[in-house]
Write a protein that holds these residues in place. Structure first.
Motif, PDB file in Angstrom:
ATOM      1  N   THR A 124     -20.881  87.521  26.877  1.00  0.00           N
ATOM      2  CA  THR A 124     -20.688  86.072  26.859  1.00  0.00           C
ATOM      3  C   THR A 124     -19.840  85.657  25.653  1.00  0.00           C
ATOM      4  O   THR A 124     -19.154  84.651  25.697  1.00  0.00           O
ATOM      5  CB  THR A 124     -22.032  85.294  26.833  1.00  0.00           C
ATOM      6  OG1 THR A 124     -22.782  85.734  25.698  1.00  0.00           O
ATOM      7  CG2 THR A 124     -22.840  85.551  28.086  1.00  0.00           C
ATOM      8  N   ARG A 125     -19.893  86.432  24.578  1.00  0.00           N
ATOM      9  CA  ARG A 125     -19.116  86.100  23.373  1.00  0.00           C
ATOM     10  C   ARG A 125     -17.938  87.040  23.146  1.00  0.00           C
ATOM     11  O   ARG A 125     -17.195  86.877  22.182  1.00  0.00           O
ATOM     12  CB  ARG A 125     -20.033  86.107  22.140  1.00  0.00           C
ATOM     13  CG  ARG A 125     -21.128  85.059  22.232  1.00  0.00           C
ATOM     14  CD  ARG A 125     -22.071  85.071  21.039  1.00  0.00           C
ATOM     15  NE  ARG A 125     -23.062  84.018  21.218  1.00  0.00           N
ATOM     16  CZ  ARG A 125     -24.186  84.157  21.910  1.00  0.00           C
ATOM     17  NH1 ARG A 125     -24.491  85.311  22.449  1.00  0.00           N
ATOM     18  NH2 ARG A 125     -25.007  83.133  22.059  1.00  0.00           N
ATOM     19  N   GLY A 126     -17.802  88.065  23.993  1.00  0.00           N
ATOM     20  CA  GLY A 126     -16.696  89.013  23.835  1.00  0.00           C
ATOM     21  C   GLY A 126     -16.794  89.847  22.573  1.00  0.00           C
ATOM     22  O   GLY A 126     -15.784  90.225  21.970  1.00  0.00           O
ATOM     23  N   ILE A 127     -18.019  90.136  22.146  1.00  0.00           N
ATOM     24  CA  ILE A 127     -18.239  90.907  20.918  1.00  0.00           C
ATOM     25  C   ILE A 127     -19.318  91.962  21.153  1.00  0.00           C
ATOM     26  O   ILE A 127     -19.919  92.020  22.230  1.00  0.00           O
ATOM     27  CB  ILE A 127     -18.714  90.006  19.744  1.00  0.00           C
ATOM     28  CG1 ILE A 127     -20.058  89.335  20.107  1.00  0.00           C
ATOM     29  CG2 ILE A 127     -17.677  88.941  19.417  1.00  0.00           C
ATOM     30  CD1 ILE A 127     -20.806  88.759  18.922  1.00  0.00           C
TER      31      ILE A 127
ATOM     32  N   GLN B 162     -15.894  99.716  17.049  1.00  0.00           N
ATOM     33  CA  GLN B 162     -14.924  98.637  17.268  1.00  0.00           C
ATOM     34  C   GLN B 162     -13.656  99.158  17.960  1.00  0.00           C
ATOM     35  O   GLN B 162     -13.111  98.514  18.852  1.00  0.00           O
ATOM     36  CB  GLN B 162     -14.576  98.008  15.914  1.00  0.00           C
ATOM     37  CG  GLN B 162     -13.667  96.809  16.042  1.00  0.00           C
ATOM     38  CD  GLN B 162     -13.924  95.801  14.924  1.00  0.00           C
ATOM     39  OE1 GLN B 162     -15.063  95.493  14.608  1.00  0.00           O
ATOM     40  NE2 GLN B 162     -12.869  95.289  14.354  1.00  0.00           N
ATOM     41  N   ALA B 163     -13.225 100.368  17.554  1.00  0.00           N
ATOM     42  CA  ALA B 163     -12.027 100.952  18.171  1.00  0.00           C
ATOM     43  C   ALA B 163     -12.273 101.279  19.646  1.00  0.00           C
ATOM     44  O   ALA B 163     -11.423 101.018  20.505  1.00  0.00           O
ATOM     45  CB  ALA B 163     -11.613 102.203  17.401  1.00  0.00           C
TER      46      ALA B 163
ATOM     47  N   PRO C   2     -14.451  92.667  18.643  1.00  0.00           N
ATOM     48  CA  PRO C   2     -15.084  92.578  17.324  1.00  0.00           C
ATOM     49  C   PRO C   2     -16.529  93.077  17.353  1.00  0.00           C
ATOM     50  O   PRO C   2     -17.237  92.882  18.352  1.00  0.00           O
ATOM     51  CB  PRO C   2     -15.053  91.076  17.007  1.00  0.00           C
ATOM     52  CG  PRO C   2     -14.039  90.481  17.934  1.00  0.00           C
ATOM     53  CD  PRO C   2     -14.006  91.351  19.149  1.00  0.00           C
ATOM     54  N   VAL C   3     -16.938  93.732  16.281  1.00  0.00           N
ATOM     55  CA  VAL C   3     -18.318  94.197  16.138  1.00  0.00           C
ATOM     56  C   VAL C   3     -18.945  93.461  14.956  1.00  0.00           C
ATOM     57  O   VAL C   3     -18.408  93.508  13.841  1.00  0.00           O
ATOM     58  CB  VAL C   3     -18.374  95.726  15.898  1.00  0.00           C
ATOM     59  CG1 VAL C   3     -19.795  96.171  15.584  1.00  0.00           C
ATOM     60  CG2 VAL C   3     -17.832  96.479  17.112  1.00  0.00           C
ATOM     61  N   TRP C   4     -20.039  92.760  15.208  1.00  0.00           N
ATOM     62  CA  TRP C   4     -20.771  92.100  14.125  1.00  0.00           C
ATOM     63  C   TRP C   4     -21.932  92.992  13.743  1.00  0.00           C
ATOM     64  O   TRP C   4     -22.754  93.324  14.584  1.00  0.00           O
ATOM     65  CB  TRP C   4     -21.293  90.727  14.582  1.00  0.00           C
ATOM     66  CG  TRP C   4     -20.204  89.724  14.780  1.00  0.00           C
ATOM     67  CD1 TRP C   4     -19.591  89.409  15.958  1.00  0.00           C
ATOM     68  CD2 TRP C   4     -19.571  88.925  13.774  1.00  0.00           C
ATOM     69  NE1 TRP C   4     -18.628  88.457  15.750  1.00  0.00           N
ATOM     70  CE2 TRP C   4     -18.591  88.142  14.422  1.00  0.00           C
ATOM     71  CE3 TRP C   4     -19.752  88.782  12.390  1.00  0.00           C
ATOM     72  CZ2 TRP C   4     -17.784  87.231  13.729  1.00  0.00           C
ATOM     73  CZ3 TRP C   4     -18.955  87.886  11.696  1.00  0.00           C
ATOM     74  CH2 TRP C   4     -17.981  87.117  12.372  1.00  0.00           C
ATOM     75  N   THR C   5     -21.993  93.399  12.475  1.00  0.00           N
ATOM     76  CA  THR C   5     -23.053  94.318  12.062  1.00  0.00           C
ATOM     77  C   THR C   5     -24.235  93.542  11.487  1.00  0.00           C
ATOM     78  O   THR C   5     -24.073  92.532  10.802  1.00  0.00           O
ATOM     79  CB  THR C   5     -22.527  95.303  11.003  1.00  0.00           C
ATOM     80  OG1 THR C   5     -21.966  94.567   9.912  1.00  0.00           O
ATOM     81  CG2 THR C   5     -21.455  96.203  11.600  1.00  0.00           C
ATOM     82  N   LEU C   6     -25.424  94.022  11.790  1.00  0.00           N
ATOM     83  CA  LEU C   6     -26.663  93.379  11.353  1.00  0.00           C
ATOM     84  C   LEU C   6     -27.542  94.422  10.678  1.00  0.00           C
ATOM     85  O   LEU C   6     -27.883  95.447  11.298  1.00  0.00           O
ATOM     86  CB  LEU C   6     -27.403  92.804  12.577  1.00  0.00           C
ATOM     87  CG  LEU C   6     -26.660  91.742  13.401  1.00  0.00           C
ATOM     88  CD1 LEU C   6     -27.382  91.488  14.726  1.00  0.00           C
ATOM     89  CD2 LEU C   6     -26.533  90.434  12.604  1.00  0.00           C
ATOM     90  N   GLU C   7     -27.888  94.181   9.428  1.00  0.00           N
ATOM     91  CA  GLU C   7     -28.740  95.152   8.732  1.00  0.00           C
ATOM     92  C   GLU C   7     -30.195  94.977   9.164  1.00  0.00           C
ATOM     93  O   GLU C   7     -30.713  93.859   9.205  1.00  0.00           O
ATOM     94  CB  GLU C   7     -28.617  94.972   7.214  1.00  0.00           C
ATOM     95  CG  GLU C   7     -29.348  96.075   6.477  1.00  0.00           C
ATOM     96  CD  GLU C   7     -29.308  95.944   4.959  1.00  0.00           C
ATOM     97  OE1 GLU C   7     -29.846  96.840   4.285  1.00  0.00           O
ATOM     98  OE2 GLU C   7     -28.756  94.944   4.449  1.00  0.00           O
TER      99      GLU C   7
END
Ligand code: ARG
Length: 301
Positions: free
Chosen positions: A159-162, A180-181, A186-191
Motif C-alpha cells: 500500500t505504501r510501496g516500501i 533494498q537492492a 525503499p526499506v524503512w528499518t525498525l530496531e
C-alpha cells in the motif's frame, strides 16, 4: 502480511467496476510439523524443559493446529505449497524465515543461530524447484556474514510501496542494503528492543487496507516515531493481552485476518474497520515463539 483476497466484500462503487475475472490467488509456503518440538531455546518463549513432559500431546496439538491453518488459508482462496520437513530441524515449520519473496525475487535467509543454519540448504533447494516451476525468478543471497531471517523480519508494504525491516535480535541492520537492492523499493528499518518480540512479524502486522497493528514496546522510540510518521492514523496499537499471545503474528487475506489469538477488544476494533478475525488454535507453536505468520511464507500471487 496483507494479501489480496478472494471473495472479499467490496464497496458498492467498487462492486460495479469488478471485472468478471477472478482475483489472483495468493500462494503460500508451509512446512508440516512432523519434526516440530522445542528442544533448544533461542528466544524467551522456548522452554525445552516444559515441553518435554507433554511432548506427545503438544505434537498432536501442533499437527491439528497446522492442519486447521492450512484449511483456513485454502478456504480463503489461497494456494498452499509445502516444503518437506527434515528430522533434526524442528523450527523448519516456520517457513516465514526461509526467505523473503518480493515481486518474484527471492532473498534467502542466513540464520543467526547455529540451531537453524541447517535449514538454509533445504531452503535454497526448495526455491530452486519453485524457480524451475516458473513460480519465482532469481534467487539472491546476503553478503558473507550478514544475518537475515527472511519474512520474519520483513513486512512488504504494497500500500505504501516500501518494505519495513526489523533488526537487532536476528537480522543485521546492514541486511537492509541488499534487501533494498533486491526489492527495488525503499526499506524503512525498525530496531527491535524487546527480546520477546525478536522478529518484526511478532510485533507488526499489515492489513490489506494499509493499517498496521503494532506492539509499541517492541520498538525503539525512533522506530515507533517512524511508524507513527508514516502510518499516521493507520497505526493501531495492539492491546497488551493480544501482544503476549503473539496475535500480531497474523496473515491478512482480503478482509480476513488469520491469527492464533484475538481478544474481544481487538476483535471489535478489527470489525469496526471491516476485518474478520479467523482464530486458529496455534498454542503449541507459541511455545516456540511463533504463530500464524511465522508458519507461512508469502510467495506472491
Ligand atoms: N523458534 C523459532 C525461532 O526462534 C520461531 C521462529 C518464528 N518465526 C517468525 N517468523 N517469527 O527462530
Amino acid at each position: 502480511a496483507a494479501l489480496p483476497g478472494v471473495g472479499a466484500p467490496r464497496s458498492a462503487v467498487a462492486a460495479q467496476a469488478t471485472p468478471a475475472v477472478a482475483p489472483p490467488r495468493p500462494r503460500l509456503l508451509m512446512s508440516a510439523p512432523e519434526h516440530f518440538e522445542v528442544s533448544y531455546a533461542i528466544n524467551p518463549w522456548m522452554e525445552p524443559d516444559r515441553w518435554r513432559p507433554d511432548d506427545a500431546t503438544l505434537r498432536r496439538q501442533a499437527r491439528a493446529g497446522w492442519d486447521a491453518l492450512r484449511a483456513t488459508y485454502e478456504s480463503l482462496g489461497a494456494v498452499v505449497e509445502t516444503m518437506p520437513p527434515v528430522a533434526g530441524l524442528p523450527d523448519m515449520v516456520f517457513t516465514a524465515n526461509a526467505a523473503v519473496v518480493i515481486d518474484r525475487q527471492v532473498l534467502l535467509a542466513r540464520f543467526r543461530h547455529p540451531e537453524r543454519q541447517g535449514e538454509e540448504t533445504h531452503g535454497r533447494a526448495l526455491f530452486a524447484q519453485l524457480r524451475a516451476r516458473g513460480l519465482v525468478d532469481r534467487l539472491h543471497t546476503m553478503p558473507e556474514g550478514v544475518r537475515f531471517e527472511g519474512n520474519g523480519d520483513v513486512v512488504v508494504d504494497n500500500t505504501r510501496g516500501i518494505c519495513w525491516m526489523g533488526y537487532g535480535p536476528r537480522s543485521d541492520l546492514r541486511a537492509s542494503t541488499t534487501l533494498q537492492a533486491v526489492a527495488r523499493r525503499p526499506v524503512w528499518t525498525l530496531e527491535l528492543v524487546d527480546p520477546a518480540f525478536y522478529h518484526l512479524d511478532t510485533c507488526l502486522s499489515l492489513l490489506s487496507g494499509g493499517e498496521l497493528l503494532a506492539v509499541k514496546r517492541a520498538f525503539s522510540p525512533a522506530g515507533w516515531a517512524q511508524l507513527q510518521a508514516i502510518a499516521g492514523p493507520q497505526l493501531i496499537e495492539m492491546p497488551e493481552e493480544d501482544a503476549l499471545q503473539l496475535a500480531a503474528n497474523a496473515v491478512c487475506i482480503g478482509r480476513d485476518l488469520v491469527m492464533g489469538h484475538c481478544s474481544p477488544a481487538l476483535r471489535a476494533r478489527l470489525e469496526q474497520r471491516g476485518y474478520r478475525a479467523r482464530v486458529v488454535p496455534l498454542d503449541a507453536f507459541r511455545r516456540s515463539g511463533g504463530s500464524a505468520r511465522c508458519l507461512t511464507l508469502e510467495l506472491g500471487t
